[in-house]
Design an enzyme around this catalytic site. Sequence first.
Site, mmCIF file in Angstrom:
data_model
loop_
_atom_site.group_PDB
_atom_site.id
_atom_site.type_symbol
_atom_site.label_atom_id
_atom_site.label_comp_id
_atom_site.label_asym_id
_atom_site.label_seq_id
_atom_site.Cartn_x
_atom_site.Cartn_y
_atom_site.Cartn_z
ATOM 1 N N ASN A 284 1.010 13.737 5.693
ATOM 2 C CA ASN A 284 -0.048 13.560 4.769
ATOM 3 C C ASN A 284 -1.258 14.207 5.921
ATOM 4 O O ASN A 284 -1.478 13.539 6.800
ATOM 5 C CB ASN A 284 -0.252 12.238 4.258
ATOM 6 C CG ASN A 284 -0.229 10.915 5.225
ATOM 7 O OD1 ASN A 284 0.441 11.096 6.149
ATOM 8 N ND2 ASN A 284 -0.997 9.780 4.847
ATOM 9 N N GLU B 246 -5.425 14.072 5.081
ATOM 10 C CA GLU B 246 -6.436 13.107 4.262
ATOM 11 C C GLU B 246 -7.756 14.011 4.486
ATOM 12 O O GLU B 246 -7.848 14.777 5.182
ATOM 13 C CB GLU B 246 -6.688 11.701 4.436
ATOM 14 C CG GLU B 246 -5.328 11.098 4.145
ATOM 15 C CD GLU B 246 -5.407 9.414 4.605
ATOM 16 O OE1 GLU B 246 -6.349 9.004 4.853
ATOM 17 O OE2 GLU B 246 -4.482 8.687 4.001
ATOM 18 N N CYS C 1 -0.323 14.494 0.006
ATOM 19 C CA CYS C 1 0.734 13.523 0.398
ATOM 20 C C CYS C 1 1.757 14.499 1.452
ATOM 21 O O CYS C 1 1.784 15.598 1.310
ATOM 22 C CB CYS C 1 1.533 13.161 -0.752
ATOM 23 S SG CYS C 1 0.869 12.049 -1.782
ATOM 24 N N GLU D 134 5.028 14.719 1.805
ATOM 25 C CA GLU D 134 6.228 15.320 1.220
ATOM 26 C C GLU D 134 5.736 16.629 0.567
ATOM 27 O O GLU D 134 6.537 17.595 0.443
ATOM 28 C CB GLU D 134 7.143 14.435 0.141
ATOM 29 C CG GLU D 134 6.578 13.818 -0.760
ATOM 30 C CD GLU D 134 5.808 12.446 -0.445
ATOM 31 O OE1 GLU D 134 4.849 12.325 0.564
ATOM 32 O OE2 GLU D 134 6.075 11.261 -1.046
ATOM 33 N N CYS E 88 5.255 8.880 -4.320
ATOM 34 C CA CYS E 88 4.337 8.778 -5.564
ATOM 35 C C CYS E 88 4.647 9.671 -6.763
ATOM 36 O O CYS E 88 5.649 10.438 -6.551
ATOM 37 C CB CYS E 88 2.894 8.918 -5.182
ATOM 38 S SG CYS E 88 2.514 10.614 -5.068
HETATM 39 N N1 THU Z 1 1.014 9.408 0.559
HETATM 40 C C1 THU Z 1 1.943 10.155 0.827
HETATM 41 O O1 THU Z 1 2.086 11.101 1.716
HETATM 42 N N2 THU Z 1 3.015 10.184 0.019
HETATM 43 C C2 THU Z 1 3.327 9.686 -1.018
HETATM 44 O O2 THU Z 1 4.269 9.636 -1.728
HETATM 45 C C3 THU Z 1 2.400 8.332 -1.356
HETATM 46 C C4 THU Z 1 1.057 8.482 -0.585
HETATM 47 C C5 THU Z 1 -0.182 9.531 1.337
HETATM 48 C C6 THU Z 1 -1.233 9.812 0.656
HETATM 49 C C7 THU Z 1 -2.330 9.043 1.385
HETATM 50 O O3 THU Z 1 -2.692 9.676 2.567
HETATM 51 C C8 THU Z 1 -2.049 7.643 1.992
HETATM 52 O O4 THU Z 1 -0.559 8.005 1.861
HETATM 53 C C9 THU Z 1 -2.199 6.708 1.226
HETATM 54 O O5 THU Z 1 -2.167 6.795 -0.225
#
Ligand code: THU
Length: 158
Positions: free
Chosen positions: A58, A60, A69, A71, A107
């Site tokens: 991920n 940000e 995210c 994946e 997610c």
């Molecule tokens: N996140 C992912 O990388 N994958 C997911 O399927 C769910 C959430 C990340 C997004 C963000 O950087 C952190 O987790 C918190 O939501």
Amino acid sequence: MAVTCEVALINSQNLSKGEVELLGKAHEAAANAYAPYSGFQVGAAVRLKSGTVVLGNNQENIAYPSGLCGERVAVFAAGAQFPEEEIESIAIVSPSPLAVPDAFMPCGSCRQVLREAELRQKTPIKIYLQARDEVVMVSKSASNLLPFSFTIQNGVFK
Ligand code: THU
């Protein structure tokens, strides 16, 4: 209409060497996540049919929706670098203490992207999900994680 949601819970000791290796690469990717705002690291490792492994984590941003995210970073990177290659499997993990120890649940947006990737390549993508526990959730297809996904068939949205 029949809808299936078949997933297996497998102890990592009962996975093959290759499966354990893929999960290990996803954990390595998670260690390099850029997640200063949530503090929640996610790593992903995509294995292509050729055996090539593409990593993602991920990413940000202070303008929060600008991040992505782990994946999806991995799946999109695979599509960008190896557009002709099919994805065989993906391991998605979070070693974060902020995650419940026994599961990592991708997610909805990531499930949608994984589902479209397998519809596009016309073969299922095997998915391995792990948090901190030895237990790994295994699904033979993204369709198990997102029944009733949004899609298009013969030019008609569905
Ligand atoms: N996140 C992912 O990388 N994958 C997911 O399927 C769910 C959430 C990340 C997004 C963000 O950087 C952190 O987790 C918190 O939501």
